[in-house]
Design an enzyme around this catalytic site. Structure first.
Site, short mmCIF file in Angstrom:
data_model
loop_
_atom_site.label_atom_id
_atom_site.label_comp_id
_atom_site.label_asym_id
_atom_site.label_seq_id
_atom_site.Cartn_x
_atom_site.Cartn_y
_atom_site.Cartn_z
N THR A 187 0.83 -1.21 0.00
CA THR A 187 0.00 0.00 0.00
C THR A 187 0.87 1.27 0.00
O THR A 187 0.70 2.15 -0.84
CB THR A 187 -0.91 0.00 1.25
OG1 THR A 187 -1.66 -1.22 1.27
CG2 THR A 187 -1.86 1.18 1.26
N LYS A 219 5.83 2.05 12.69
CA LYS A 219 5.71 2.45 14.09
C LYS A 219 6.06 1.32 15.05
O LYS A 219 6.56 1.58 16.15
CB LYS A 219 4.31 2.98 14.39
CG LYS A 219 3.14 2.11 13.99
CD LYS A 219 2.66 2.44 12.61
CE LYS A 219 1.73 1.38 12.09
NZ LYS A 219 0.80 1.83 11.12
N VAL A 275 3.31 7.93 12.50
CA VAL A 275 2.30 8.38 13.48
C VAL A 275 1.24 9.20 12.75
O VAL A 275 1.53 10.22 12.15
CB VAL A 275 2.92 9.24 14.59
CG1 VAL A 275 1.87 9.58 15.65
CG2 VAL A 275 4.11 8.54 15.22
N GLY A 312 -0.39 8.77 10.04
CA GLY A 312 -0.36 8.76 8.56
C GLY A 312 -0.03 10.10 7.93
O GLY A 312 1.08 10.60 8.02
N ILE A 350 -0.97 13.13 8.66
CA ILE A 350 -0.88 14.34 9.52
C ILE A 350 0.59 14.59 9.87
O ILE A 350 1.24 13.69 10.41
CB ILE A 350 -1.68 14.15 10.83
CG1 ILE A 350 -3.14 13.82 10.55
CG2 ILE A 350 -1.56 15.38 11.70
CD1 ILE A 350 -3.96 13.52 11.81
N GLY A 386 -7.68 -1.34 3.13
CA GLY A 386 -6.23 -1.15 3.31
C GLY A 386 -5.87 -0.36 4.56
O GLY A 386 -4.75 0.09 4.70
N ASP A 421 -1.36 -0.97 17.92
CA ASP A 421 -0.89 -0.02 16.92
C ASP A 421 -0.94 1.42 17.47
O ASP A 421 0.01 2.19 17.33
CB ASP A 421 -1.75 -0.15 15.65
CG ASP A 421 -1.39 0.88 14.61
OD1 ASP A 421 -0.34 0.74 13.97
OD2 ASP A 421 -2.16 1.85 14.45
N LYS A 462 2.25 4.13 18.34
CA LYS A 462 2.30 5.55 17.94
C LYS A 462 2.41 6.45 19.17
O LYS A 462 3.14 7.44 19.16
CB LYS A 462 1.06 5.89 17.12
CG LYS A 462 1.02 5.14 15.79
CD LYS A 462 -0.34 5.26 15.13
CE LYS A 462 -0.44 4.41 13.89
NZ LYS A 462 -1.81 4.24 13.41
P1 NDP Z 1 1.69 -4.04 2.84
O1 NDP Z 1 1.43 -5.32 3.51
O2 NDP Z 1 0.69 -3.49 1.91
O3 NDP Z 1 3.08 -4.13 2.04
C1 NDP Z 1 4.21 -4.72 2.58
C2 NDP Z 1 5.21 -4.90 1.48
O4 NDP Z 1 6.39 -5.47 2.05
C3 NDP Z 1 4.76 -5.82 0.34
O5 NDP Z 1 5.05 -5.23 -0.87
C4 NDP Z 1 5.62 -7.08 0.54
O6 NDP Z 1 6.02 -7.68 -0.68
C5 NDP Z 1 6.84 -6.49 1.18
N1 NDP Z 1 7.58 -7.46 1.96
C6 NDP Z 1 7.13 -8.31 2.91
N2 NDP Z 1 8.13 -9.08 3.38
C7 NDP Z 1 9.22 -8.69 2.68
C8 NDP Z 1 10.56 -9.14 2.68
N3 NDP Z 1 10.98 -10.11 3.50
N4 NDP Z 1 11.44 -8.55 1.83
C9 NDP Z 1 11.03 -7.56 0.99
N5 NDP Z 1 9.77 -7.10 0.95
C10 NDP Z 1 8.88 -7.68 1.78
O7 NDP Z 1 2.04 -2.98 4.00
P2 NDP Z 1 1.76 -1.43 4.01
O8 NDP Z 1 2.28 -0.81 2.77
O9 NDP Z 1 0.37 -1.19 4.42
O10 NDP Z 1 2.65 -0.98 5.27
C11 NDP Z 1 4.04 -0.77 5.17
C12 NDP Z 1 4.49 -0.08 6.47
O11 NDP Z 1 3.81 1.14 6.59
C13 NDP Z 1 4.19 -0.85 7.74
O12 NDP Z 1 5.21 -0.62 8.68
C14 NDP Z 1 2.91 -0.23 8.24
O13 NDP Z 1 2.71 -0.34 9.63
C15 NDP Z 1 3.17 1.20 7.85
N6 NDP Z 1 1.98 2.03 7.69
C16 NDP Z 1 0.97 1.65 6.89
C17 NDP Z 1 -0.13 2.43 6.72
C18 NDP Z 1 -1.26 2.05 5.83
O14 NDP Z 1 -2.25 2.79 5.79
N7 NDP Z 1 -1.18 0.94 5.12
C19 NDP Z 1 -0.25 3.70 7.44
C20 NDP Z 1 0.89 4.05 8.24
C21 NDP Z 1 1.96 3.22 8.37
P3 NDP Z 1 4.99 -8.37 -1.72
O15 NDP Z 1 4.11 -7.25 -2.20
O16 NDP Z 1 5.86 -8.88 -2.82
O17 NDP Z 1 4.26 -9.41 -0.96
N1 HSE Z 2 -3.63 0.24 10.81
C1 HSE Z 2 -3.33 1.60 11.03
C2 HSE Z 2 -4.62 2.36 11.31
C3 HSE Z 2 -2.67 2.17 9.80
O1 HSE Z 2 -5.70 1.77 11.16
O2 HSE Z 2 -4.58 3.49 11.72
C4 HSE Z 2 -2.05 3.49 10.05
O3 HSE Z 2 -0.99 3.42 10.91
#
Ligand code: NDP
Ligand code: HSE
Length: 430
Positions: free
Chosen positions: A14, A107, A134, A136, A138, A189, A203, A207
Site C-alpha cells: 500500500t 511504528k 504516526v 499517517g 498528519i 487497506g 498499533d 504511535k
Molecule cells: P503491505 O502489507 O501493503 O506491504 C508490505 C510490502 O512489504 C509488500 O510489498 C511485501 O512484498 C513487502 N515485503 C514483505 N516481506 C518482505 C521481505 N521479507 N522482503 C522484501 N519485501 C517484503 O504494507 P503497508 O504498505 O500497508 O505498510 C508498510 C508499512 O507502513 C508498515 O510498517 C505499516 O505499519 C506502515 N503504515 C501503513 C499504513 C497504511 O495505511 N497501510 C499507514 C501508516 C503506516 P509483496 O508485495 O511482494 O508481498
Molecule cells: N492500521 C493503522 C490504522 C494504519 O488503522 O490506523 C495506520 O498506521
C-alpha cells in the site's frame, strides 16, 4: 542544475506503491521544492512478478531488501515492509551503519527499537525519518519536533488508529456487527496485516510511545504504555454513551503529572461537542497542549495509500534539502529519564455497566461496595425490568482513583447476582 537523489524502496505494498505514484506524478514539483531530482533506482519485495498497478521496469530488483544498504545507486533507503523485527529492523540498522538516511513508516519498529536506531543514526551522522509512522498523513512529528519546539508540552492525545475509529463510527452509525466492519476496514487497506494490532490497541500504543518521546524528550518506552483495545465495546455501550451525551473513541493519551508521565491507550467516553468526538471514520486527530501555544489540533487521514505516502515523501524532501533534526527532538544523550506512572494511579470519572439479576438487594450491595471504596456515584440507571432475568445497570462515577474502581468491580463480579464481568469505560475530560 539539480542534483539527483537516488531512492531504494523496500516494500511495494500500500505505502510503497503510493510513494512510487507521488514521485512519478509530482516529479517537477518535488524537484522545485527539494532542489533535487528524486529517482527511484531499486526496489525489493517478496514477489517480483506481482502486478502492483505501477511499473517497476528498469529498476534494480532485490529479493533480499538488505542489499539496498550496499547499493551505491541508492542514497536514501525507504523501509516500507513493516514488523518490529526481522528484515525491516535488519535493513534499517544496516543502512544507518552505512551512513545512509532511512525513511520508514514502521511504528512497531520505532516503538520497540526507536532508541537503538536513533543512536545508530546519530553515531553515523545520518537521518532516521518517520513522519508516516504516526497518524499517517498528519505532519504531527514535524509539528512536535519543530513547530512547537518553543513549548513545554503537558499533554498529547488523540485518535491514533484509523481502523478502530472507522469501526466505532460504523458501529454507531449503522448498528452493524464488529466483525463485518473490521473486514471492510481490511479491504480498504486501513488495518495492519495482523488486525489484532489495531483492535487490541497495540498499533495506537506504538504511535503513542513515539509521540511521548517527541513531546517529553524521553526515550521511547513502549512497555510502559497501558493498552486496552475496542474488542469489548458493545452496541449497548455505544447506545448508553449517546444517551449520556458522550461518544466512544479509542484514544492514546500521554500526560505529564506530578509523579511522572502517564501513557495509556483505551476506549474513552468524550463529550459529543468536542473536536475529537467529531473526528469520524478513518480520520485521525492529535491534540497537543503546550504552555505558550495552548491547544493545537491536527486532523487528517491516518492511513491508506495516498496519506501515508504523502508523509514518506515529505521526509525524502527534508533529507534531499539537508534538513536534519535529532530523531526524537533532542540528542539521545540529552534525553530525560522521567518516571512512568501506572494507570492504577489515574484519577478520573468512569462509566460502568453491570449485568445483574433483577432482584431486591442488588443495588444496595453494589452501593455498599462503592461506599467501602469511597467511590461517589454521579448517576445510576437500570436498563429494562425483567424479574429474575439479567438486566444492565449503568453507573457513572465522580472522580476516583482507578485502583479503587478496579477493586470495587472485582468484588461486584463475585456477587451471586452478577451474570457477567462488569465493564467500565473511562470518561476523559478534554
Ligand atoms: P503491505 O502489507 O501493503 O506491504 C508490505 C510490502 O512489504 C509488500 O510489498 C511485501 O512484498 C513487502 N515485503 C514483505 N516481506 C518482505 C521481505 N521479507 N522482503 C522484501 N519485501 C517484503 O504494507 P503497508 O504498505 O500497508 O505498510 C508498510 C508499512 O507502513 C508498515 O510498517 C505499516 O505499519 C506502515 N503504515 C501503513 C499504513 C497504511 O495505511 N497501510 C499507514 C501508516 C503506516 P509483496 O508485495 O511482494 O508481498
Ligand atoms: N492500521 C493503522 C490504522 C494504519 O488503522 O490506523 C495506520 O498506521
Amino acid at each position: 542544475m539539480s542534483t539527483i537523489v537516488k531512492i531504494g524502496i523496500a516494500g511495494l505494498g500500500t505505502v510503497g506503491v503510493g510513494v512510487l505514484k507521488i514521485i512519478e506524478t509530482h516529479r517537477d514539483l518535488l524537484e522545485a521544492r527539494s532542489g533535487a531530482r528524486l529517482v527511484v533506482t531499486a526496489v525489493s519485495g517478496r514477489d517480483r512478478a506481482k502486478d502492483r498497478g505501477v511499473s517497476i521496469d528498469g529498476l534494480t530488483w532485490y529479493d533480499d531488501a538488505r542489499a539496498l544498504a550496499d547499493d551505491p545507486e541508492v542514497d536514501i533507503v525507504l523501509e516500507l515492509i513493516g514488523g518490529s523485527e526481522g528484515i525491516a529492523r535488519d535493513l534499517c540498522m544496516k543502512s544507518l551503519r552505512a551512513g545512509k538516511p532511512v525513511v520508514t513508516a514502521n511504528k512497531a519498529l520505532l516503538a520497540i527499537h526507536g532508541s537503538e536506531l536513533a543512536t545508530l543514526a546519530e553515531d553515523n551522522n545520518t537521518s532516521l525519518a518517520y513522519e508516516a509512522a504516526v497518524a499517517g498523513g498528519i505532519p504531527i512529528v514535524k509539528a512536535l519536533r519543530e513547530g512547537l519546539t518553543g513549548n513545554a508540552i503537558s499533554r498529547v492525545y488523540g485518535i491514533l488508529n484509523g481502523t478502530c475509529n472507522y469501526i466505532l463510527t460504523e458501529m454507531e452509525e449503522t448498528g452493524g456487527e464488529f466483525d463485518a466492519i473490521l473486514q471492510d476496514a481490511q479491504e480498504l487497506g486501513y488495518a495492519e496485516t495482523d488486525p489484532s494490532f489495531d483492535i487490541d490497541g497495540v498499533d495506537a500504543a506504538h504511535k503513542l510511545a513515539i509521540l511521548t518521546s517527541l513531546a517529553f524528550g524521553t526515550p521511547v518506552d513502549f512497555d510502559s504504555v497501558y493498552v486496552e483495545g475496542i474488542r469489548n465495546v458493545t452496541a449497548a455501550d455505544i447506545t448508553a454513551a449517546t444517551e449520556l451525551g458522550y461518544r466512544i473513541k479509542l484514544l492514546g493519551v500521554a500526560r505529564r503529572t506530578d509523579k511522572g508521565i502517564e501513557q495509556r491507550v483505551h476506549p474513552c467516553m468524550v463529550l459529543r461537542d468536542t473536536t475529537i468526538a467529531n473526528v469520524s471514520n478513518v480520520f485521525n486527530a492529535v491534540v497537543v497542549e503546550g504552555d505558550f501555544v495552548d491547544d493545537t489540533i491536527y486532523v487528517g487521514r491516518g492511513a491508506g495509500e495516498g496519506p501515508t505516502a504523502s508523509a514518506v515523501v515529505a521526509d525524502i524532501v527534508d533529507i534531499a534539502l539537508g534538513r536534519h533534526t535529532p530523531t526524537f527532538g533532542v540528542p539521545m544523550a540529552r534525553m530525560s529519564d522521567i518516571p512512568k506512572v501506572s494507570v492504577d494511579d489515574h484519577i478520573g470519572c468512569y462509566y460502568v455497566c453491570l449485568t445483574v439479576y433483577d432482584r431486591s438487594g442488588v443495588i444496595a450491595d453494589v452501593a455498599a461496595v462503592f461506599r467501602d471504596e469511597n467511590i461517589s456515584i454521579e448517576s445510576l440507571l437500570q436498563r429494562g425490568r425483567s424479574r429474575q432475568e439479567a438486566v444492565s445497570v449503568i453507573l457513572v462515577t465522580h472522580q476516583v482513583q482507578e485502583a479503587a474502581l478496579v477493586r470495587a468491580l472485582e468484588k461486584i463480579e463475585k456477587f451471586t447476582h452478577s451474570v457477567a464481568k462488569p465493564r467500565m469505560i473511562r470518561i476523559v475530560s478534554l
